[in-house]
Design a protein around this motif. Sequence first.
Motif, PDB file in Angstrom:
ATOM      1  N   UNK A  49       0.903  -1.435   0.044  1.00 38.48           N
ATOM      2  CA  UNK A  49      -0.225   0.126   0.073  1.00 38.48           C
ATOM      3  C   UNK A  49       0.752   1.312  -0.056  1.00 38.48           C
ATOM      4  N   UNK A  50       1.048   1.824  -1.060  1.00 42.22           N
ATOM      5  CA  UNK A  50       1.728   3.240  -1.278  1.00 42.22           C
ATOM      6  C   UNK A  50       0.869   4.379  -1.146  1.00 42.22           C
ATOM      7  N   UNK A  84       1.722 -10.558   4.936  1.00 40.63           N
ATOM      8  CA  UNK A  84       2.802  -9.518   5.247  1.00 40.63           C
ATOM      9  C   UNK A  84       2.298  -8.373   4.555  1.00 40.63           C
ATOM     10  N   UNK A  85       2.336  -7.230   5.179  1.00 41.91           N
ATOM     11  CA  UNK A  85       1.975  -5.745   4.570  1.00 41.91           C
ATOM     12  C   UNK A  85       2.804  -4.931   4.274  1.00 41.91           C
ATOM     13  N   UNK A  86       3.322  -4.162   3.230  1.00 42.33           N
ATOM     14  CA  UNK A  86       4.018  -3.268   3.158  1.00 42.33           C
ATOM     15  C   UNK A  86       3.322  -1.938   3.179  1.00 42.33           C
ATOM     16  N   UNK A  89      -2.332  -8.305  14.538  1.00 43.07           N
ATOM     17  CA  UNK A  89      -1.417  -9.391  14.372  1.00 43.07           C
ATOM     18  C   UNK A  89      -0.616  -9.610  13.098  1.00 43.07           C
ATOM     19  N   UNK A  90      -0.916  -8.586  12.249  1.00 40.82           N
ATOM     20  CA  UNK A  90      -0.201  -8.574  10.703  1.00 40.82           C
ATOM     21  C   UNK A  90       1.210  -8.239  10.849  1.00 40.82           C
ATOM     22  N   UNK A  91       2.061  -8.811  10.245  1.00 39.47           N
ATOM     23  CA  UNK A  91       3.380  -8.248   9.996  1.00 39.47           C
ATOM     24  C   UNK A  91       3.373  -7.181   8.918  1.00 39.47           C
ATOM     25  N   UNK A  92       3.796  -5.935   9.714  1.00 37.14           N
ATOM     26  CA  UNK A  92       3.862  -4.612   8.743  1.00 37.14           C
ATOM     27  C   UNK A  92       5.257  -4.078   8.600  1.00 37.14           C
ATOM     28  N   UNK A  93       5.686  -3.731   7.614  1.00 39.33           N
ATOM     29  CA  UNK A  93       6.719  -2.718   7.258  1.00 39.33           C
ATOM     30  C   UNK A  93       6.387  -1.633   6.897  1.00 39.33           C
TER      31      UNK A  93
END
Length: 268
Positions: free
Chosen positions: A192-193, A208-210, A237-241
């Motif tokens: 997501x930009x 996973x989310x960026x 609980x999401x892995x977010x960068x």
Amino acid sequence: MPTRRAFLAACGQLTGAALLAACSGNGQEGGAPGPGGGGEAAPDPAVLTVRPDSVSPTGSPPAPGTHPLGLAEDRDALLHVPPGLPVDQAAPLVVTLHGAGGNAEGGLAPLRGLADEHGLLLLSPASRGSTWDAIGSDWGPDVELIDRALREVFGLLPVDPGRIAVAGFSDGASYALGLGLANGDLFSDVIAFSPGFVPPAPRTGRPPVFVSHGVDDEVLRVERTSRQIVPALQEDGYEVTYREFDGGHTVPPEVAREAVDRLVRAGG
């Protein structure tokens, strides 16, 4: 099931009729009741039905370049095939979504050069209206078009089922978050930009989310959007960068590269 914090964070980005439409309960677990008011639940409108193993590629794969899929007379979806793609190897795929007022060609722009460099297929649909359906209303015709476009792509080329990402910019980023989290059994990554909010829908899996956002963004201000979205996703609980950058409402090349590199490394 989204937490109350995540749900309110999503609803807090909308106003007026859009808020009422987005926060009216379509994020409830399990979908709506069937026609009889009970029994089997109806499919949720945010859920995509096609999967790579449900369609077998037939015929010759398309040549490198950008091809319309012929799914709509106006605002057709585009498939971009990178040069040198091995015909006997399943390729990673990114569904890339344009911003408000954009089109399929604009959806390709942030990632096309990186796709050619890394051998990524790009599928860029176009919204049926000026922006994506769930941004101001509910899930509907845009989900149906994306489902049809994916079916077409799966029938043209072998796609790596473990590397199918959804990405977007601005309204497309918001839509990518909602669609990606609702279809976490299909999408391996969500990118997501500069998103505005997360459209409510039941969630599946934990992809996973960026997320990236410019600190000087005057269109979707970072303190009202990504700085609320990211902690809420992490709480769920999401892995977010998360990457903030000096700049406005844009996708810097180095940010796009980092997002794509993560997808490429996942297949290494």
